[in-house]
Scaffold this motif. Sequence first.
Motif: not given
Length: 148
Positions: A42-64
């Motif tokens: 996706g793009e803009g509103f509703g885009r889904r992205q994967l964000v990896q923290a420096g400590r190794g945790a992965a978070h799936e994120a959605e643009v709200i």
Amino acid sequence: MILVERSAHVAAPVEVVWDVVQRAEQLPAWLAGVRAAEVLSGEGFGRRQLVQAGRGAAHEAEVIAFQEPTLIGWRERAKGAGARAEARTEIYVQLTPDEEAGGTVVRLIVVRWPAGPVKAALLRLGLRRVGADLEDSLARLTDLAAVG
């Protein structure tokens, strides 16, 4: 709910700052604690992205929240073994043109809903660190936007 926010003036036009903050692949360059980020769909509103923290945790994120060129916000949920679905974090980047001083006022907001009272207590103990991370993020964003 736990809310932390910081703001700073960036000596660059809102469009330049927007170009940095709205691109997922730019997150590691300016957002403290992010090691990698990629768009899943996706793009803009509703885009889904994967964000990896420096400590190794992965978070799936959605643009709200997405209001070009002044607001982007996303909701992260922990991913992986032991992740608690009810724990979430929302991050908002609000840009306001500063016509008086020139440039842009950038406001970073982090809202966390911890998974239970113990996690909430631990998060409250770490509020100074979260604030310091936001200040570091604003400094890094200022440098990036200045380069253009």
